[in-house]
Design a protein around this motif. Structure first.
Motif, PDB file in Angstrom:
ATOM      1  N   THR A 151       4.428  12.167   0.918  1.00 52.33           N
ATOM      2  CA  THR A 151       3.662  10.632   1.830  1.00 52.33           C
ATOM      3  C   THR A 151       1.936  11.387   0.454  1.00 52.33           C
ATOM      4  OG1 THR A 151       4.163  11.782   3.626  1.00 52.33           O
ATOM      5  CG2 THR A 151       2.196  10.633   3.674  1.00 52.33           C
ATOM      6  N   ARG A 152       1.727  13.074   0.369  1.00 57.05           N
ATOM      7  CA  ARG A 152       0.124  12.955  -0.172  1.00 57.05           C
ATOM      8  C   ARG A 152       0.242  12.523  -1.610  1.00 57.05           C
ATOM      9  NH1 ARG A 152      -3.734  17.049   0.100  1.00 57.05           N
ATOM     10  NH2 ARG A 152      -2.485  18.149   1.925  1.00 57.05           N
ATOM     11  N   ALA A 153       1.377  12.352  -1.993  1.00 58.08           N
ATOM     12  CA  ALA A 153       1.177  11.739  -3.187  1.00 58.08           C
ATOM     13  C   ALA A 153       0.847  10.361  -3.513  1.00 58.08           C
ATOM     14  CB  ALA A 153       2.537  12.639  -4.345  1.00 58.08           C
ATOM     15  N   VAL A 154       1.248   9.381  -2.872  1.00 60.32           N
ATOM     16  CA  VAL A 154       0.691   8.142  -3.356  1.00 60.32           C
ATOM     17  C   VAL A 154      -0.459   7.888  -2.087  1.00 60.32           C
ATOM     18  CG1 VAL A 154       3.828   7.586  -2.795  1.00 60.32           C
ATOM     19  CG2 VAL A 154       2.126   7.221  -0.719  1.00 60.32           C
ATOM     20  N   LEU A 155      -0.614   8.806  -1.540  1.00 58.63           N
ATOM     21  CA  LEU A 155      -2.493   8.425  -0.763  1.00 58.63           C
ATOM     22  C   LEU A 155      -3.497   8.254  -2.015  1.00 58.63           C
ATOM     23  CD1 LEU A 155      -1.921  10.353   2.696  1.00 58.63           C
ATOM     24  CD2 LEU A 155      -1.965   8.425   2.036  1.00 58.63           C
ATOM     25  N   ALA A 156      -4.284   7.986  -1.454  1.00 54.05           N
ATOM     26  CA  ALA A 156      -5.417   7.940  -2.781  1.00 54.05           C
ATOM     27  C   ALA A 156      -6.868   8.290  -2.299  1.00 54.05           C
ATOM     28  CB  ALA A 156      -6.605   6.568  -2.460  1.00 54.05           C
TER      29      ALA A 156
END
Length: 393
Positions: A43-48
């Motif tokens: 989840t963290r990887a796709v967030l700005a």
């Protein structure tokens, strides 16, 4: 904005938030403002951007007398749901950090406890949505029906009125309110959208149903509706099952068990498995899953996950609400202890029935509730809201 960390390996709300947040982040620049810590690397990887805050909930009385005084203050003075009262400090902290992060086109708020954040809307052009994972009014309605004392009935009637007033105010204040079931949407009325809970079929590969009489309950074990339903099952249903099948066992699998859940593990035939890394092995080891909830609204991920794992499910009407279940086809439904026990015993002793219900349930979960398609629906709904095309149900 949420107080429940999005995470596919945690409880129901966290799982749903993770899949929907990722679907949104793949389409538009998305920031997460979180009370807590985001552990899910995917989840963290796709967030700005991710902003994590350490904001404890307001301290609550620990003594029985203190809790009673708190109840009276809430229903006579504050006139708001308990979760809202307990999270006022968090709302103030989140609002202050939101102001520091700069303007956004869309602000998505998770859970009723953070609903008052909308008062901090910064401009008419900023769109706000609120996702109600459960309706507090439905929880109070169910608790009122189960109340055993005059004091409880007095308290729950007032909490029910406060919850309904709060829900009406939230529908009026937000540009769009999102709920997980058509039943919840019907209660709230206009300007409400339905985005159901889902399941990731890739995480639950169907395996042969074991022959042993092992039942499983999965869920967050600090959530009162889970505790109440589990207590009812262990004390009133399981003893009837064990009269017919003496070696029947219930595996209780979940995180953060409260002392009353640990106490249930001292009962015959009940075993507790706390804070396990994954529920998958426990579903695979079970003959069937039970969803004995008697309080709450929305939809239960525990039921969808068991169905996706090709395990037959026995649940109450409330436990299986919102899943378009055909009783006897996708799952077995029972609302009293004797009937619930009979349904469990039927699935233990009848291989053909167990396999048929499991197969139908697995297909139903995959076709109707896959996170991929639900995520696309969620994103399309939010983009339509930004274009001024509100997609209420």
């Amino acid at each position: 904005m949420t107080t429940e960390p999005p995470d596919r390996d945690l409880g129901g709300g966290s799982i749903g938030e993770a899949y929907l947040l990722e679907a949104l982040a793949r389409k538009v620049e998305t920031h997460l403002l979180l009370v807590g810590t985001l552990e899910d690397a995917q989840t963290r990887a796709v967030l700005a951007g991710v902003t994590e805050l350490d904001l404890p909930a307001d301290r609550q009385p620990v003594t029985r007398a203190g809790r009673r005084v708190g109840d009276l203050r809430r229903v006579l003075v504050e006139r708001a749901p308990a979760a809202v009262v307990e999270n006022r400090a968090r709302v103030r902290g989140l609002a202050a950090r939101l102001d520091a992060l700069g303007p956004f086109d869309l602000v998505c708020v998770e859970h009723d406890r953070l609903g008052p954040l909308v008062r901090h809307r910064r401009s008419d052009g900023e769109r706000w949505t609120l996702t109600l994972h459960n309706l507090p009014s439905e929880r109070k309605r169910h608790e009122l029906a189960l109340a055993r004392s005059g004091r409880q009935r007095w308290l729950y009637r007032r909490e029910l009125a406060d919850a309904r007033r709060f829900e009406t105010a939230m529908v009026d204040a937000y540009d769009l309110v999102v709920v997980p079931s058509e039943a919840d949407a019907a209660i709230l009325g206009s300007e409400v959208a339905v985005v159901p809970n889902g399941v990731d079929p890739a995480r639950f590969r169907p395996t042969p149903i074991p022959p042993g009489p092992v039942l499983v309950f999965t869920g967050t074990l600090s959530w009162e509706p889970n505790i109440e339903g589990l207590s009812w099952f262990c004390r009133e249903v399981l003893p009837i099952v064990r009269q017919r099948v003496p070696d029947a066992r219930l595996d209780v699998v979940g995180r953060q068990p409260l002392p009353e859940v640990r106490a249930l593990a001292t009962l015959p035939g009940v075993e507790l498995h706390a804070d396990v890394p994954s529920v998958v092995p426990w579903l695979e080891a079970a003959r069937l899953a039970v969803v004995p909830l008697r309080i709450g609204s929305g939809t239960r991920l525990k039921a969808l996950e068991a169905m996706a794992a090709a395990r037959p499910v026995v649940g109450t009407t409330i436990g299986l609400d919102g899943l378009a279940i055909d009783d006897g086809v996708h799952a077995l439904v029972a609302d009293d202890a004797a009937t619930f026990a009979e349904r469990v015993v039927d699935l233990i002793g009848d291989d053909e029935l167990a396999q048929r219900v499991a197969a139908a349930g697995a297909e139903h979960a995959r076709l109707r509730f896959a996170w991929d398609s639900i995520g696309r629906q969620f994103v399309d709904m939010l983009l339509a809201l930004l274009r001024g095309q509100t997609q209420a149900r």
